[in-house]
Design a protein around this motif. Sequence first.
Motif, PDB file in Angstrom:
ATOM      1  N   PHE A 144     -20.725  -2.880 -33.151  1.00  0.00           N
ATOM      2  CA  PHE A 144     -20.350  -4.253 -33.483  1.00  0.00           C
ATOM      3  C   PHE A 144     -20.698  -5.170 -32.320  1.00  0.00           C
ATOM      4  O   PHE A 144     -20.187  -5.010 -31.212  1.00  0.00           O
ATOM      5  CB  PHE A 144     -18.850  -4.297 -33.798  1.00  0.00           C
ATOM      6  CG  PHE A 144     -18.311  -5.667 -34.078  1.00  0.00           C
ATOM      7  CD1 PHE A 144     -19.031  -6.602 -34.805  1.00  0.00           C
ATOM      8  CD2 PHE A 144     -17.050  -6.030 -33.617  1.00  0.00           C
ATOM      9  CE1 PHE A 144     -18.523  -7.864 -35.064  1.00  0.00           C
ATOM     10  CE2 PHE A 144     -16.525  -7.282 -33.872  1.00  0.00           C
ATOM     11  CZ  PHE A 144     -17.265  -8.205 -34.593  1.00  0.00           C
ATOM     12  N   ASP A 145     -21.560  -6.147 -32.578  1.00  0.00           N
ATOM     13  CA  ASP A 145     -22.010  -7.029 -31.503  1.00  0.00           C
ATOM     14  C   ASP A 145     -20.875  -7.867 -30.926  1.00  0.00           C
ATOM     15  O   ASP A 145     -20.869  -8.180 -29.729  1.00  0.00           O
ATOM     16  CB  ASP A 145     -23.150  -7.925 -31.990  1.00  0.00           C
ATOM     17  CG  ASP A 145     -22.733  -8.835 -33.142  1.00  0.00           C
ATOM     18  OD1 ASP A 145     -22.009  -8.361 -34.037  1.00  0.00           O
ATOM     19  OD2 ASP A 145     -23.128 -10.013 -33.159  1.00  0.00           O
ATOM     20  N   GLY A 146     -19.891  -8.216 -31.754  1.00  0.00           N
ATOM     21  CA  GLY A 146     -18.764  -9.000 -31.257  1.00  0.00           C
ATOM     22  C   GLY A 146     -17.983  -8.257 -30.185  1.00  0.00           C
ATOM     23  O   GLY A 146     -17.543  -8.851 -29.187  1.00  0.00           O
ATOM     24  N   VAL A 167     -10.183  -3.460 -20.536  1.00  0.00           N
ATOM     25  CA  VAL A 167      -8.931  -3.503 -21.289  1.00  0.00           C
ATOM     26  C   VAL A 167      -9.155  -4.301 -22.565  1.00  0.00           C
ATOM     27  O   VAL A 167      -9.863  -5.314 -22.565  1.00  0.00           O
ATOM     28  CB  VAL A 167      -7.804  -4.164 -20.463  1.00  0.00           C
ATOM     29  CG1 VAL A 167      -6.489  -4.122 -21.226  1.00  0.00           C
ATOM     30  CG2 VAL A 167      -7.661  -3.486 -19.113  1.00  0.00           C
ATOM     31  N   LEU A 168      -8.548  -3.847 -23.645  1.00  0.00           N
ATOM     32  CA  LEU A 168      -8.640  -4.570 -24.913  1.00  0.00           C
ATOM     33  C   LEU A 168      -7.326  -5.304 -25.147  1.00  0.00           C
ATOM     34  O   LEU A 168      -6.265  -4.693 -25.253  1.00  0.00           O
ATOM     35  CB  LEU A 168      -8.914  -3.593 -26.058  1.00  0.00           C
ATOM     36  CG  LEU A 168      -9.407  -4.202 -27.368  1.00  0.00           C
ATOM     37  CD1 LEU A 168     -10.723  -4.944 -27.154  1.00  0.00           C
ATOM     38  CD2 LEU A 168      -9.584  -3.123 -28.428  1.00  0.00           C
ATOM     39  N   ALA A 179     -11.190  -2.135 -31.688  1.00  0.00           N
ATOM     40  CA  ALA A 179     -10.444  -0.988 -31.157  1.00  0.00           C
ATOM     41  C   ALA A 179     -11.244   0.312 -31.239  1.00  0.00           C
ATOM     42  O   ALA A 179     -11.194   1.139 -30.315  1.00  0.00           O
ATOM     43  CB  ALA A 179      -9.121  -0.840 -31.907  1.00  0.00           C
ATOM     44  N   GLU A 180     -11.985   0.503 -32.327  1.00  0.00           N
ATOM     45  CA  GLU A 180     -12.711   1.765 -32.488  1.00  0.00           C
ATOM     46  C   GLU A 180     -13.862   1.910 -31.486  1.00  0.00           C
ATOM     47  O   GLU A 180     -13.967   2.947 -30.821  1.00  0.00           O
ATOM     48  CB  GLU A 180     -13.194   1.902 -33.934  1.00  0.00           C
ATOM     49  CG  GLU A 180     -12.033   2.137 -34.900  1.00  0.00           C
ATOM     50  CD  GLU A 180     -12.479   2.267 -36.344  1.00  0.00           C
ATOM     51  OE1 GLU A 180     -13.712   2.289 -36.590  1.00  0.00           O
ATOM     52  OE2 GLU A 180     -11.607   2.337 -37.227  1.00  0.00           O
ATOM     53  N   ARG A 301     -21.149 -10.988 -47.205  1.00  0.00           N
ATOM     54  CA  ARG A 301     -20.587 -11.502 -45.964  1.00  0.00           C
ATOM     55  C   ARG A 301     -20.797 -10.485 -44.842  1.00  0.00           C
ATOM     56  O   ARG A 301     -20.693  -9.288 -45.062  1.00  0.00           O
ATOM     57  CB  ARG A 301     -19.087 -11.762 -46.124  1.00  0.00           C
ATOM     58  CG  ARG A 301     -18.786 -12.828 -47.162  1.00  0.00           C
ATOM     59  CD  ARG A 301     -17.295 -13.041 -47.283  1.00  0.00           C
ATOM     60  NE  ARG A 301     -16.989 -14.047 -48.277  1.00  0.00           N
ATOM     61  CZ  ARG A 301     -15.752 -14.409 -48.598  1.00  0.00           C
ATOM     62  NH1 ARG A 301     -14.719 -13.832 -48.006  1.00  0.00           N
ATOM     63  NH2 ARG A 301     -15.553 -15.338 -49.509  1.00  0.00           N
ATOM     64  N   LYS A 302     -21.049 -11.013 -43.679  1.00  0.00           N
ATOM     65  CA  LYS A 302     -21.220 -10.119 -42.537  1.00  0.00           C
ATOM     66  C   LYS A 302     -19.866  -9.550 -42.149  1.00  0.00           C
ATOM     67  O   LYS A 302     -18.906 -10.274 -41.935  1.00  0.00           O
ATOM     68  CB  LYS A 302     -21.817 -10.870 -41.348  1.00  0.00           C
ATOM     69  CG  LYS A 302     -22.048  -9.972 -40.145  1.00  0.00           C
ATOM     70  CD  LYS A 302     -22.643 -10.737 -39.000  1.00  0.00           C
ATOM     71  CE  LYS A 302     -22.814  -9.827 -37.800  1.00  0.00           C
ATOM     72  NZ  LYS A 302     -23.319 -10.540 -36.630  1.00  0.00           N
ATOM     73  N   THR A 303     -19.804  -8.248 -42.088  1.00  0.00           N
ATOM     74  CA  THR A 303     -18.576  -7.587 -41.651  1.00  0.00           C
ATOM     75  C   THR A 303     -18.935  -6.626 -40.543  1.00  0.00           C
ATOM     76  O   THR A 303     -20.095  -6.334 -40.286  1.00  0.00           O
ATOM     77  CB  THR A 303     -17.921  -6.794 -42.805  1.00  0.00           C
ATOM     78  OG1 THR A 303     -18.781  -5.710 -43.151  1.00  0.00           O
ATOM     79  CG2 THR A 303     -17.684  -7.676 -44.014  1.00  0.00           C
ATOM     80  N   SER A 304     -17.924  -6.109 -39.879  1.00  0.00           N
ATOM     81  CA  SER A 304     -18.163  -5.134 -38.824  1.00  0.00           C
ATOM     82  C   SER A 304     -18.174  -3.741 -39.417  1.00  0.00           C
ATOM     83  O   SER A 304     -18.323  -2.797 -38.714  1.00  0.00           O
ATOM     84  CB  SER A 304     -17.090  -5.250 -37.746  1.00  0.00           C
ATOM     85  OG  SER A 304     -15.815  -5.089 -38.303  1.00  0.00           O
TER      86      SER A 304
END
Length: 304
Positions: A144-146, A167-168, A179-180, A301-304
């Motif tokens: 995921f680019d985000g 850290v997330l 998270a993944e 729609r673009k999703t992750s």
Amino acid sequence: MAAAAAAAAAPSSKKRKLPAGLADPSSLRELTSGLPTIDACLAAVADSLDDWKASVQSAVEAAELEAKRLVDEIKGMIEGSGGVLEHGILEEYLRLNVGGRVLSFPYEALVHPELHNTVVAQMLLYFRAALPQDAAGNPFVDSFDGYFDRLADQVSMVYAGQLGGLVLFDPEAADPAHAEPHAIFATKLDLTPPVNTPATPPAGNDRSLEGLADVADRALAGVKRRIMALRNTKWAYEKLIDFLGPFLKSGNVEEDTIVSVQIRGETVSTVKATLNRLGTNHALYNRFDTDAVAWSGADVRKTS
């Protein structure tokens, strides 16, 4: 009669067979006192010394063999997965294609002590050539680019001393799209064996048997610790290769092919291996399949 009885009571001074492979038998074997009882004691000490020397010699050989084997296995794992043992020239930034979007990812920052042993640093420093490449030659990461946007920011902050580690934070911590991949790429592995420190000499340079034996025991304990550290390093590399497996080239040209689709004007890319894992009946598989019937007017729609 008395002489015969005394001889029978005295310990035997008969030389015992040397331990197999002993290179340097005890010099006590050449020493005689002329007294049968004393010579028997000397022979017993020589036997014990030779047993000790042989055991140390065997332990040294076993440690050397295991250390060489572990190093060969670690190198084999890295090179067998397409990795290299030393990173190349460190540019400030690396052009990295993440899921179809090309980012400038901080590259030289990855050698920072807080970052170097993370999965993302190991991947980009040592397995860069093992990643698929897009048409422009950029390494491709099927993620995921985000998330990688935020990861790049944090890498720069750690390098600048503004953050202690990767850290997330909320709300991304509760979002599987962040998270993944974070659970993979931010994982820090134990890849560094402990610093080598010599065994401490006995207090006051004690040259007694007891003092020197204590040093020998500590030296042996040090060998065992460092061999265990090498084992742990091998296990860490096994974990690293397991983490990186889905992102590295498989060697199958078909599965390593990058496929893309335009979604609301943005390019979204993946590799065919990912789609194949989803199955041919999955909507995403058909969306990326150029031979599939187009979705008539369907809004994707673009999703992750």
